[in-house]
Design a protein around this motif. Sequence first.
Motif, mmCIF file in Angstrom:
data_model
loop_
_atom_site.group_PDB
_atom_site.id
_atom_site.type_symbol
_atom_site.label_atom_id
_atom_site.label_comp_id
_atom_site.label_asym_id
_atom_site.label_seq_id
_atom_site.Cartn_x
_atom_site.Cartn_y
_atom_site.Cartn_z
ATOM 1 N N LEU A 211 0.020 -10.279 7.327
ATOM 2 C CA LEU A 211 1.148 -11.171 7.055
ATOM 3 C C LEU A 211 0.833 -12.653 7.219
ATOM 4 N N SER A 212 -0.338 -12.980 7.756
ATOM 5 C CA SER A 212 -0.726 -14.389 7.809
ATOM 6 C C SER A 212 -1.742 -14.700 6.709
ATOM 7 N N THR A 213 -2.634 -13.732 6.396
ATOM 8 C CA THR A 213 -3.573 -13.926 5.287
ATOM 9 C C THR A 213 -3.355 -12.912 4.163
ATOM 10 N N HIS A 214 -2.674 -11.806 4.456
ATOM 11 C CA HIS A 214 -2.509 -10.775 3.434
ATOM 12 C C HIS A 214 -1.327 -9.869 3.735
ATOM 13 N N CYS A 215 -0.948 -9.090 2.737
ATOM 14 C CA CYS A 215 0.016 -7.996 2.911
ATOM 15 C C CYS A 215 -0.321 -6.936 1.872
ATOM 16 N N GLY A 216 0.407 -5.830 1.884
ATOM 17 C CA GLY A 216 0.165 -4.764 0.930
ATOM 18 C C GLY A 216 1.427 -4.422 0.158
ATOM 19 N N ILE A 217 1.250 -3.982 -1.076
ATOM 20 C CA ILE A 217 2.369 -3.493 -1.888
ATOM 21 C C ILE A 217 2.012 -2.098 -2.370
ATOM 22 N N LEU A 218 2.844 -1.116 -2.032
ATOM 23 C CA LEU A 218 2.593 0.273 -2.394
ATOM 24 C C LEU A 218 3.105 0.564 -3.809
ATOM 25 N N THR A 219 2.775 1.741 -4.330
ATOM 26 C CA THR A 219 3.078 2.066 -5.722
ATOM 27 C C THR A 219 4.562 2.007 -6.059
ATOM 28 N N ASN A 220 5.436 2.248 -5.086
ATOM 29 C CA ASN A 220 6.874 2.202 -5.355
ATOM 30 C C ASN A 220 7.466 0.815 -5.137
ATOM 31 N N GLY A 221 6.611 -0.168 -4.828
ATOM 32 C CA GLY A 221 7.082 -1.530 -4.612
ATOM 33 C C GLY A 221 7.331 -1.880 -3.158
ATOM 34 N N ASP A 222 7.183 -0.906 -2.252
ATOM 35 C CA ASP A 222 7.380 -1.192 -0.826
ATOM 36 C C ASP A 222 6.310 -2.156 -0.331
ATOM 37 N N VAL A 223 6.740 -3.131 0.455
ATOM 38 C CA VAL A 223 5.832 -4.127 1.019
ATOM 39 C C VAL A 223 5.513 -3.742 2.459
ATOM 40 N N VAL A 224 4.217 -3.699 2.789
ATOM 41 C CA VAL A 224 3.765 -3.365 4.145
ATOM 42 C C VAL A 224 2.878 -4.498 4.657
ATOM 43 N N LEU A 228 -3.840 -1.060 5.719
ATOM 44 C CA LEU A 228 -4.061 0.146 6.507
ATOM 45 C C LEU A 228 -2.773 0.947 6.724
ATOM 46 N N ASP A 229 -1.648 0.397 6.291
ATOM 47 C CA ASP A 229 -0.390 1.134 6.397
ATOM 48 C C ASP A 229 -0.210 1.957 5.130
ATOM 49 N N GLY A 230 -1.120 2.912 4.931
ATOM 50 C CA GLY A 230 -1.175 3.668 3.690
ATOM 51 C C GLY A 230 -0.032 4.636 3.484
ATOM 52 N N ASN A 231 0.686 4.987 4.542
ATOM 53 C CA ASN A 231 1.825 5.890 4.396
ATOM 54 C C ASN A 231 3.160 5.183 4.551
ATOM 55 N N GLY A 232 3.127 3.864 4.557
ATOM 56 C CA GLY A 232 4.374 3.093 4.580
ATOM 57 C C GLY A 232 5.189 3.285 5.836
ATOM 58 N N GLU A 233 4.530 3.182 6.984
ATOM 59 C CA GLU A 233 5.235 3.337 8.263
ATOM 60 C C GLU A 233 6.015 2.070 8.637
ATOM 61 N N MET A 234 5.586 0.910 8.103
ATOM 62 C CA MET A 234 6.206 -0.363 8.486
ATOM 63 C C MET A 234 6.724 -1.103 7.254
ATOM 64 N N VAL A 235 7.512 -0.425 6.439
ATOM 65 C CA VAL A 235 8.030 -1.038 5.219
ATOM 66 C C VAL A 235 8.962 -2.199 5.562
ATOM 67 N N LEU A 236 8.676 -3.349 4.983
ATOM 68 C CA LEU A 236 9.453 -4.563 5.251
ATOM 69 C C LEU A 236 10.513 -4.809 4.186
ATOM 70 N N GLY A 237 10.413 -4.129 3.074
ATOM 71 C CA GLY A 237 11.334 -4.306 1.964
ATOM 72 C C GLY A 237 10.658 -3.848 0.690
ATOM 73 N N ASN A 238 11.379 -3.904 -0.418
ATOM 74 C CA ASN A 238 10.827 -3.480 -1.697
ATOM 75 C C ASN A 238 10.862 -4.645 -2.677
ATOM 76 N N CYS A 239 9.676 -5.031 -3.167
ATOM 77 C CA CYS A 239 9.589 -6.234 -3.993
ATOM 78 C C CYS A 239 10.063 -6.010 -5.424
ATOM 79 N N LEU A 240 10.410 -4.765 -5.779
ATOM 80 C CA LEU A 240 11.049 -4.522 -7.066
ATOM 81 C C LEU A 240 12.551 -4.736 -6.974
ATOM 82 N N VAL A 241 13.035 -4.895 -5.755
ATOM 83 C CA VAL A 241 14.472 -5.106 -5.505
ATOM 84 C C VAL A 241 14.725 -6.492 -4.927
ATOM 85 N N THR A 242 13.872 -6.884 -3.967
ATOM 86 C CA THR A 242 14.038 -8.148 -3.230
ATOM 87 C C THR A 242 12.839 -9.048 -3.494
#
Length: 293
Positions: A211-224, A228-242
């Motif tokens: 979150l300071s140098t990078h983040c991840g976006i999963l196939t459904n648009g969930d932002v982690v 390394l959060d490959g199973n979306g344990e810490m979803v912060l929101g969905n970038c297809l919605v927000t």
Amino acid sequence: MIRLEKIYLEIHNRCNLSCPFCLAPRRPPQTMAGDQILRILPRIKNIASTVCLHVLGEPLFHPEFDAVCDLFTAWGIPLQITTNGTLLHKKQGVILKQNSIRQINISVHALDSLPDCHEFLAQIRDFCSRAQILRPDLYINLRFWNYQNLGKSPAFQFFKSLFRFDDSRIDIRWKKSFLLQGRLYLNFDAQFQWPCPAHPVRSLKGYCHGLSTHCGILTNGDVVPCCLDGNGEMVLGNCLVTPLEEILSSPRAQNMVAHFKKGELIESLCRRCDFISRFDKKAQGAGRSKPVS
């Protein structure tokens, strides 16, 4: 305004291999469609300097991989790709013609257990040779993230012999990347364990670049927070919605960053992360008052 060095974008969460060191996916198989990628590209371009196709899955396995690359080229977004290398011979045409693709990370150690290992290694060798002619500006990292078992790695022995590489130079405490020729590198690291809620707590203290140098976006648009959060344990929101910037500015995201800066791990999964141990020295210095000059 939030700026990141990199966003890890997972365009396909399934792989054509089943490597024992990789995270077992609990999410359903999913592919990010071209129109979904197109929807988030403007938001990505405003925030990140580059995109890496990575989290889980094999990006070259995406059924519309060529079209996905075209989108990044059209938007002028630099692209990195992390791949196991088994499909490079099929996709080298599009990879080598797309100037938007700046770097290829090939997890060569993933091939060690395959019966046709040497066939794939020869294809990777040929890809590297062709890339150095057609795309001398392309960075290629041959990754061996099995530092502890290099002596038993057919893949490493193949490239060691090919480039007459002196492996006595390898000491990942001081140096992890070695230039072979042009922009072709050998990259070494120790194998790590993916974080999992079922694992015991490793530490309440630690530092992370998430979150300071990078983040991840999963196939459904969930932002982690990280790749390394490959199973979306810490979803912060969905970038297809927000909007992505709104997600990264959310109280939970900013709280994580604030605690990282103090050398503290506020999230349960972070406390169970093995990879984060690589930043322990930085965590020890986090939060200390600077001397008055």
